[in-house]
Design a protein around this motif. Structure first.
Motif, PDB file in Angstrom:
ATOM      1  N   VAL A 184       8.649 -21.200   5.989  1.00 40.33           N
ATOM      2  CA  VAL A 184       7.917 -20.729   4.814  1.00 40.33           C
ATOM      3  C   VAL A 184       6.628 -20.069   5.273  1.00 40.33           C
ATOM      4  O   VAL A 184       5.925 -20.594   6.134  1.00 40.33           O
ATOM      5  CB  VAL A 184       7.603 -21.904   3.859  1.00 40.33           C
ATOM      6  CG1 VAL A 184       6.796 -21.445   2.672  1.00 40.33           C
ATOM      7  CG2 VAL A 184       8.895 -22.574   3.410  1.00 40.33           C
ATOM      8  N   THR A 185       6.342 -18.918   4.696  1.00 45.41           N
ATOM      9  CA  THR A 185       5.150 -18.149   5.049  1.00 45.41           C
ATOM     10  C   THR A 185       4.572 -17.544   3.774  1.00 45.41           C
ATOM     11  O   THR A 185       5.299 -17.332   2.805  1.00 45.41           O
ATOM     12  CB  THR A 185       5.515 -17.009   6.026  1.00 45.41           C
ATOM     13  OG1 THR A 185       6.302 -17.532   7.085  1.00 45.41           O
ATOM     14  CG2 THR A 185       4.277 -16.353   6.609  1.00 45.41           C
ATOM     15  N   SER A 186       3.272 -17.262   3.799  1.00 46.51           N
ATOM     16  CA  SER A 186       2.665 -16.570   2.669  1.00 46.51           C
ATOM     17  C   SER A 186       1.529 -15.691   3.170  1.00 46.51           C
ATOM     18  O   SER A 186       1.019 -15.871   4.276  1.00 46.51           O
ATOM     19  CB  SER A 186       2.148 -17.565   1.627  1.00 46.51           C
ATOM     20  OG  SER A 186       1.072 -18.315   2.145  1.00 46.51           O
ATOM     21  N   ASP A 187       1.151 -14.751   2.320  1.00 46.56           N
ATOM     22  CA  ASP A 187       0.025 -13.875   2.604  1.00 46.56           C
ATOM     23  C   ASP A 187      -0.579 -13.482   1.262  1.00 46.56           C
ATOM     24  O   ASP A 187       0.091 -13.569   0.222  1.00 46.56           O
ATOM     25  CB  ASP A 187       0.482 -12.641   3.385  1.00 46.56           C
ATOM     26  CG  ASP A 187      -0.678 -11.933   4.077  1.00 46.56           C
ATOM     27  OD1 ASP A 187      -1.833 -12.419   4.007  1.00 46.56           O
ATOM     28  OD2 ASP A 187      -0.430 -10.880   4.681  1.00 46.56           O
ATOM     29  N   TYR A 188      -1.837 -13.048   1.272  1.00 52.61           N
ATOM     30  CA  TYR A 188      -2.494 -12.736   0.007  1.00 52.61           C
ATOM     31  C   TYR A 188      -3.614 -11.731   0.199  1.00 52.61           C
ATOM     32  O   TYR A 188      -4.083 -11.495   1.312  1.00 52.61           O
ATOM     33  CB  TYR A 188      -3.028 -14.009  -0.652  1.00 52.61           C
ATOM     34  CG  TYR A 188      -4.099 -14.715   0.162  1.00 52.61           C
ATOM     35  CD1 TYR A 188      -5.450 -14.490  -0.096  1.00 52.61           C
ATOM     36  CD2 TYR A 188      -3.758 -15.599   1.183  1.00 52.61           C
ATOM     37  CE1 TYR A 188      -6.432 -15.136   0.649  1.00 52.61           C
ATOM     38  CE2 TYR A 188      -4.733 -16.252   1.913  1.00 52.61           C
ATOM     39  CZ  TYR A 188      -6.065 -16.012   1.639  1.00 52.61           C
ATOM     40  OH  TYR A 188      -7.043 -16.645   2.375  1.00 52.61           O
ATOM     41  N   ASP A 189      -4.034 -11.163  -0.935  1.00 48.14           N
ATOM     42  CA  ASP A 189      -5.149 -10.232  -0.973  1.00 48.14           C
ATOM     43  C   ASP A 189      -6.434 -11.046  -0.886  1.00 48.14           C
ATOM     44  O   ASP A 189      -6.722 -11.867  -1.758  1.00 48.14           O
ATOM     45  CB  ASP A 189      -5.092  -9.438  -2.287  1.00 48.14           C
ATOM     46  CG  ASP A 189      -6.230  -8.448  -2.447  1.00 48.14           C
ATOM     47  OD1 ASP A 189      -7.139  -8.415  -1.589  1.00 48.14           O
ATOM     48  OD2 ASP A 189      -6.202  -7.705  -3.447  1.00 48.14           O
ATOM     49  N   ARG A 190      -7.221 -10.823   0.140  1.00 49.80           N
ATOM     50  CA  ARG A 190      -8.453 -11.597   0.373  1.00 49.80           C
ATOM     51  C   ARG A 190      -9.506 -11.342  -0.705  1.00 49.80           C
ATOM     52  O   ARG A 190     -10.413 -12.137  -0.876  1.00 49.80           O
ATOM     53  CB  ARG A 190      -9.044 -11.253   1.744  1.00 49.80           C
ATOM     54  CG  ARG A 190      -8.076 -11.383   2.906  1.00 49.80           C
ATOM     55  CD  ARG A 190      -7.947 -12.824   3.358  1.00 49.80           C
ATOM     56  NE  ARG A 190      -7.172 -12.944   4.581  1.00 49.80           N
ATOM     57  CZ  ARG A 190      -5.924 -13.364   4.648  1.00 49.80           C
ATOM     58  NH1 ARG A 190      -5.290 -13.661   3.554  1.00 49.80           N
ATOM     59  NH2 ARG A 190      -5.297 -13.484   5.780  1.00 49.80           N
ATOM     60  N   ASP A 191      -9.382 -10.247  -1.439  1.00 54.05           N
ATOM     61  CA  ASP A 191     -10.357  -9.928  -2.481  1.00 54.05           C
ATOM     62  C   ASP A 191      -9.986 -10.505  -3.846  1.00 54.05           C
ATOM     63  O   ASP A 191     -10.794 -10.439  -4.771  1.00 54.05           O
ATOM     64  CB  ASP A 191     -10.514  -8.406  -2.603  1.00 54.05           C
ATOM     65  CG  ASP A 191     -11.077  -7.790  -1.329  1.00 54.05           C
ATOM     66  OD1 ASP A 191     -11.884  -8.464  -0.648  1.00 54.05           O
ATOM     67  OD2 ASP A 191     -10.703  -6.640  -1.015  1.00 54.05           O
ATOM     68  N   ALA A 192      -8.795 -11.021  -4.001  1.00 53.61           N
ATOM     69  CA  ALA A 192      -8.347 -11.550  -5.294  1.00 53.61           C
ATOM     70  C   ALA A 192      -9.028 -12.886  -5.577  1.00 53.61           C
ATOM     71  O   ALA A 192      -9.229 -13.702  -4.680  1.00 53.61           O
ATOM     72  CB  ALA A 192      -6.833 -11.721  -5.301  1.00 53.61           C
TER      73      ALA A 192
END
Length: 177
Positions: free
Chosen positions: A22-30
């Motif tokens: 399982v992996t995830s990534d996201y917008d650091r500005d959100a």
């Protein structure tokens, strides 16, 4: 007897290789702290790449599992003005794993030859992708995905795998700063 022991050891090793990742990534500005409500991202009908993963029954089960898990986390499903949209996709590809197993400890020769066994495992690698989208700009703000071997055709086992994948993916949402 020795070949049976090493054959079982090889199956255990191969079984260990098929653990869910399982992996995830996201917008650091959100700003995830403002998210309270969600709705489903409208998606055009498409032909799934993995019939076992993409059938309508499994799609419904995935959606129910996502809704259940998001509700457990305190988010509410609303149809008007949601804070975020949820979309999910499934995919699968055929894979082959080849394992060479030496039957004698120490890599010794037996009657002038090296003795090994080869185990070939054909399987499908399934992926579940969950997207969290900003409804105003329709921009992706978070993505989580899980991959695991898809074996057999038992719908109940598949549903259990999907439920596990949903729980493990959403364990990483919202991201910790």
């Amino acid at each position: 007897m020795r070949s049976l022991v090493f054959g079982l050891l090889g199956l255990l090793v191969l079984g260990g290789c098929s653990t869910m990742r399982v992996t995830s990534d996201y917008d650091r500005d959100a700003d995830f702290s403002q998210l309270r409500t969600f709705d489903w991202m409208p998606t055009p009908p498409r032909r799934p790449s993995a019939p076992r993963l993409g059938n309508l029954f499994m799609q419904r089960r995935i959606r129910e599992a996502l809704e259940r898990e998001l509700t457990t986390k305190g988010y509410r499903n609303v149809s008007r003005d949601p804070d975020f949209l949820v979309a999910f996709f499934t995919a699968a590809e055929d894979r082959v794993a080849v394992q060479r197993i030496n039957e004698y400890w120490g890599y010794r020769r037996y009657r002038g030859r090296w003795v090994t066994r080869v185990h070939v495992d054909h399987y499908r690698l399934g992926t579940l992708i969950v997207d969290i989208v900003d409804p105003r700009g329709r921009e992706l703000i978070w993505r989580g995905w899980a991959t695991d071997a898809v074996r057999g055709r038992d719908p109940e086992r598949m549903e259990n795998k999907m439920n596990e994948a949903v729980v493990r993916i959403l364990r990483e949402f919202p991201p910790e700063r």
